[in-house]
Structure formats: C-alpha cells, structure tokens
Write a protein that holds these residues in place. Structure first.
Motif, PDB file in Angstrom:
ATOM      1  N   ARG A 110     -11.055 -75.698  32.187  1.00 17.61           N
ATOM      2  CA  ARG A 110     -10.561 -76.105  33.516  1.00 17.61           C
ATOM      3  C   ARG A 110      -9.263 -76.883  33.378  1.00 17.61           C
ATOM      4  N   HIS A 111      -8.353 -76.624  34.309  1.00 21.73           N
ATOM      5  CA  HIS A 111      -7.153 -77.449  34.463  1.00 21.73           C
ATOM      6  C   HIS A 111      -6.802 -77.483  35.942  1.00 21.73           C
ATOM      7  N   ASP A 112      -6.808 -78.664  36.532  1.00 23.29           N
ATOM      8  CA  ASP A 112      -6.570 -78.811  37.978  1.00 23.29           C
ATOM      9  C   ASP A 112      -7.510 -77.866  38.732  1.00 23.29           C
ATOM     10  N   ASN A 113      -6.960 -76.945  39.522  1.00 26.74           N
ATOM     11  CA  ASN A 113      -7.805 -76.040  40.300  1.00 26.74           C
ATOM     12  C   ASN A 113      -8.077 -74.716  39.586  1.00 26.74           C
ATOM     13  N   TRP A 114      -7.745 -74.627  38.298  1.00 24.62           N
ATOM     14  CA  TRP A 114      -7.860 -73.378  37.560  1.00 24.62           C
ATOM     15  C   TRP A 114      -9.094 -73.370  36.655  1.00 24.62           C
ATOM     16  N   LEU A 115      -9.754 -72.211  36.586  1.00 26.61           N
ATOM     17  CA  LEU A 115     -10.802 -71.942  35.608  1.00 26.61           C
ATOM     18  C   LEU A 115     -10.391 -70.741  34.756  1.00 26.61           C
ATOM     19  N   PHE A 116     -10.835 -70.755  33.490  1.00 24.38           N
ATOM     20  CA  PHE A 116     -10.475 -69.700  32.544  1.00 24.38           C
ATOM     21  C   PHE A 116     -11.639 -69.471  31.588  1.00 24.38           C
ATOM     22  N   MET A 117     -11.928 -68.205  31.271  1.00 27.52           N
ATOM     23  CA  MET A 117     -12.920 -67.889  30.242  1.00 27.52           C
ATOM     24  C   MET A 117     -12.526 -66.594  29.549  1.00 27.52           C
ATOM     25  N   HIS A 118     -13.078 -66.395  28.349  1.00 30.30           N
ATOM     26  CA  HIS A 118     -12.616 -65.322  27.467  1.00 30.30           C
ATOM     27  C   HIS A 118     -13.790 -64.807  26.656  1.00 30.30           C
ATOM     28  N   ASN A 119     -13.829 -63.514  26.443  1.00 30.33           N
ATOM     29  CA  ASN A 119     -14.752 -62.875  25.505  1.00 30.33           C
ATOM     30  C   ASN A 119     -13.907 -62.068  24.537  1.00 30.33           C
ATOM     31  N   GLY A 120     -13.941 -62.441  23.276  1.00 32.51           N
ATOM     32  CA  GLY A 120     -13.128 -61.754  22.290  1.00 32.51           C
ATOM     33  C   GLY A 120     -12.582 -62.756  21.299  1.00 32.51           C
ATOM     34  N   ALA A 121     -11.425 -62.454  20.722  1.00 34.97           N
ATOM     35  CA  ALA A 121     -10.872 -63.353  19.717  1.00 34.97           C
ATOM     36  C   ALA A 121      -9.411 -63.034  19.466  1.00 34.97           C
ATOM     37  N   ILE A 122      -8.679 -64.036  19.017  1.00 35.89           N
ATOM     38  CA  ILE A 122      -7.379 -63.833  18.396  1.00 35.89           C
ATOM     39  C   ILE A 122      -7.647 -63.650  16.907  1.00 35.89           C
ATOM     40  N   SER A 123      -7.357 -62.478  16.411  1.00 34.36           N
ATOM     41  CA  SER A 123      -7.687 -62.154  15.032  1.00 34.36           C
ATOM     42  C   SER A 123      -6.929 -63.051  14.060  1.00 34.36           C
ATOM     43  N   GLN A 124      -7.642 -63.549  13.054  1.00 35.13           N
ATOM     44  CA  GLN A 124      -7.081 -64.434  12.037  1.00 35.13           C
ATOM     45  C   GLN A 124      -6.310 -65.598  12.692  1.00 35.13           C
ATOM     46  N   PHE A 125      -6.980 -66.202  13.646  1.00 36.60           N
ATOM     47  CA  PHE A 125      -6.371 -67.264  14.446  1.00 36.60           C
ATOM     48  C   PHE A 125      -5.793 -68.388  13.582  1.00 36.60           C
ATOM     49  N   GLY A 126      -6.465 -68.695  12.474  1.00 34.36           N
ATOM     50  CA  GLY A 126      -5.991 -69.782  11.631  1.00 34.36           C
ATOM     51  C   GLY A 126      -4.589 -69.596  11.117  1.00 34.36           C
ATOM     52  N   LEU A 127      -4.157 -68.333  10.953  1.00 32.23           N
ATOM     53  CA  LEU A 127      -2.815 -68.070  10.446  1.00 32.23           C
ATOM     54  C   LEU A 127      -1.728 -68.441  11.445  1.00 32.23           C
ATOM     55  N   ILE A 128      -2.064 -68.367  12.738  1.00 30.88           N
ATOM     56  CA  ILE A 128      -1.034 -68.569  13.759  1.00 30.88           C
ATOM     57  C   ILE A 128      -1.387 -69.695  14.729  1.00 30.88           C
ATOM     58  N   LYS A 129      -2.466 -70.405  14.451  1.00 31.52           N
ATOM     59  CA  LYS A 129      -2.915 -71.466  15.355  1.00 31.52           C
ATOM     60  C   LYS A 129      -1.834 -72.515  15.576  1.00 31.52           C
ATOM     61  N   ARG A 130      -1.216 -72.971  14.500  1.00 27.71           N
ATOM     62  CA  ARG A 130      -0.214 -74.029  14.623  1.00 27.71           C
ATOM     63  C   ARG A 130       0.961 -73.569  15.484  1.00 27.71           C
ATOM     64  N   GLU A 131       1.440 -72.358  15.230  1.00 32.16           N
ATOM     65  CA  GLU A 131       2.578 -71.848  15.997  1.00 32.16           C
ATOM     66  C   GLU A 131       2.246 -71.745  17.490  1.00 32.16           C
ATOM     67  N   LEU A 132       1.054 -71.229  17.808  1.00 31.78           N
ATOM     68  CA  LEU A 132       0.685 -71.069  19.216  1.00 31.78           C
ATOM     69  C   LEU A 132       0.439 -72.417  19.884  1.00 31.78           C
ATOM     70  N   ALA A 133      -0.229 -73.319  19.166  1.00 29.56           N
ATOM     71  CA  ALA A 133      -0.512 -74.631  19.754  1.00 29.56           C
ATOM     72  C   ALA A 133       0.785 -75.388  20.041  1.00 29.56           C
ATOM     73  N   LEU A 134       1.761 -75.275  19.146  1.00 22.71           N
ATOM     74  CA  LEU A 134       3.025 -75.988  19.352  1.00 22.71           C
ATOM     75  C   LEU A 134       3.891 -75.325  20.427  1.00 22.71           C
ATOM     76  N   ALA A 135       3.535 -74.105  20.833  1.00 23.08           N
ATOM     77  CA  ALA A 135       4.241 -73.457  21.939  1.00 23.08           C
ATOM     78  C   ALA A 135       3.733 -73.926  23.299  1.00 23.08           C
ATOM     79  N   VAL A 136       2.608 -74.662  23.300  1.00 21.93           N
ATOM     80  CA  VAL A 136       2.063 -75.218  24.541  1.00 21.93           C
ATOM     81  C   VAL A 136       2.954 -76.368  24.993  1.00 21.93           C
ATOM     82  N   ASP A 137       3.162 -76.458  26.292  1.00 20.88           N
ATOM     83  CA  ASP A 137       3.996 -77.520  26.853  1.00 20.88           C
ATOM     84  C   ASP A 137       3.485 -78.896  26.399  1.00 20.88           C
TER      85      ASP A 137
END
Length: 281
Positions: A110-137
């Motif tokens: 949840r964020h403000d009035n938004w809800l989000f859910m997901h079924n699945g995965a980002i493959s080999q997330f650990g390899l790109i986690k840092r890059e994606l997290a740092l792309a967040v505002d």
C-alpha cells in the motif's frame, strides 16, 4: 509463486470470494491446480477500500491486513472478511520464492490510496536488486519495509508515474527490470501477473519476458452469467457491476471465467471492463 484475486463492483462481504467460493482464494492456498506451486501457505494479505462517502473529499484510502499464518489457518481473516463490506478489495496468498516469510513481505502493498500485488518473480533478483532499488525515488525509498522483488517493482512504478498513468508506469517499470536483467545476463527477467488499484479502477497485468506468464482469468459480466445459469442461487450475492480478476477460476461453471490473454492488461472500472495490449515479450 502465489495466487491472488481482485474484486470491484457493488459492495460485498469479501468472504463470499475469499472463503466461500467453490475454489476460493483460501482453497487455492491449500491446493492450486494451475499454480507454479500447489500450496501457497507462506502468509496472506487482504486489502480493502471502504464504501464511498459522498460527503468526503479526495480518494478513498485502503486498509490492509497481512499475516504470516497460512490463510486456511487464520481465524482473524474469517472474522474480518465477514465483518467488512467493500466495493473493491484485493486478496493474496503467498508461496515464498526466496525472500523470508515475514509480514512486511506479504501482499498487497500500500502507498497512499494505491494497492499493489504480484504473482511471479524477477528472475535472479539478487543480481539487479541494488540497481532497481536505487532507481526508486529517494522520497519513496524509506517506505520499502520488506525484501521482495514485488515491493521494489511497486515503488519503481510509483517513481515512474503510477499516479498519472498506471499502464505507462507499470510498462516503464517492467522495461527497467528487463534492461537491468539483460545487462546482468538474465535471459527472461520478468515473470508474473500483477494488480494495482487507486480505489476506483483495477488494472490487472499478465506479462512475462518469456511470453509464458502465470495464469489469470476474468469473470464474464453478471447479467450474462445469470442468463447462462438462471437457477444458480449464489448469483444473487452479486450486483450487475460485479467483476473479478483472479489467478484461477473460482468455480467449474463453463463460461463464467475467461482467460486474460498473454501480454495484456485488463482494466476494470465502474463502466465495465476492457482489455488492452500491454507489452511484447
């Protein structure tokens, strides 16, 4: 991975779909015939919007109940889903693919009035986690409390303009995931189905980089279902505008649930629903 359901329409006790349907979300937690995993017992989540108050200004904000208990074993879920009446709600049962079993990793997010859910995965997330997290505002980064790829994907979509253009923002977020994954040597970075809502509209996406996404179904409109099954007493629970999008059909009645095509977004709003092409794998 997981199973989920989103409902929008006339206000309804969520238990009608979460607990009482023939193949309810709780039943999918114990036995998911179409899922990547048969059992989804690593926690659950339930998010709901209140009935609209015509005197209140601004968007409706959802409430969320999440637990690491298996959904079939949680009495609080049964109590809340029968006590609440909601015109729009999400339900999610989790099969942990790697991130630990903890409440902050349970969907929906949840964020403000938004809800989000997901079924699945980002493959080999650990390899790109840092890059994606740092792309967040930077203003959103501190709000990420868990460790899942799904929560990062949600905040990435928020960063890329979810509030102004939900489809465009989710498209941009997934493309960012794919670009980072391909650069790291991951052939098929993105897999899954996901749902997002602002409290008025539900956007449900089915997409994977490989073009072999997790299952997703949408209900036919209720008047059509009533015409097909005039003796089905259970249909009296639902208004003419009731719509469900779900990982697996909630019953075995032919024609009630229709598969959402690959690389498609289903848009559910008070006017009805339609499908749009989303992304080419």
């Amino acid at each position: 991975m997981c199973r989920w359901l989103a409902y929008t329409g006339e206000p309804l006790q969520p238990a009608a779909l979460i607990l009482d349907a023939q193949h309810s979300v709780v039943a999918m937690a114990e036995n998911s015939p179409l899922g990547a995993e048969t059992v989804n017992g690593d926690g659950f989540g339930f998010g709901w919007y209140p009935v609209a108050n015509t005197d209140a200004a601004g968007p409706r904000h959802p409430s969320v109940f999440r637990s690491i208990e298996p959904a079939w074993n949680d009495q609080n879920l049964r109590e809340i889903s029968r006590a609440v009446v909601s015109p729009l709600f999400f339900a999610h049962v989790r099969a942990a693919a790697g991130p630990p079993i903890q409440q902050t990793n349970c969907h929906p997010f949840r964020h403000d009035n938004w809800l989000f859910m997901h079924n699945g995965a980002i493959s080999q997330f650990g390899l790109i986690k840092r890059e994606l997290a740092l792309a967040v505002d930077p203003s959103l980064y501190p709000l990420m409390q868990g460790t899942t790829d799904s929560e990062v994907l949600f905040h990435l979509a928020l960063t890329l303009g979810l509030a102004d253009d939900p489809i465009g923002a989710v498209r941009a977020a997934i493309r960012r995931v794919e670009e980072a994954g391909h650069a790291a040597g991951v052939q098929f970075p993105m897999q899954g189905t996901l749902a997002v809502s602002d409290g008025e509209t539900v956007w449900a996406f089915r997409y994977s980089s490989q073009g072999r996404s997790r299952s997703l179904f949408h209900s036919a409109d209720v008047p059509t279902i009533r015409a097909m099954y005039p003796d089905a007493d259970r249909l009296s629970l639902f208004g003419d505008h009731a719509q469900v999008v779900v990982s697996e059909p909630l019953n075995d009645l032919p024609g009630v649930f229709r598969e959402v095509p690959e690389s498609t977004v289903a848009v559910l709003d008070p006017e009805g629903y339609h499908h749009e092409a989303f992304l080419d794998a």
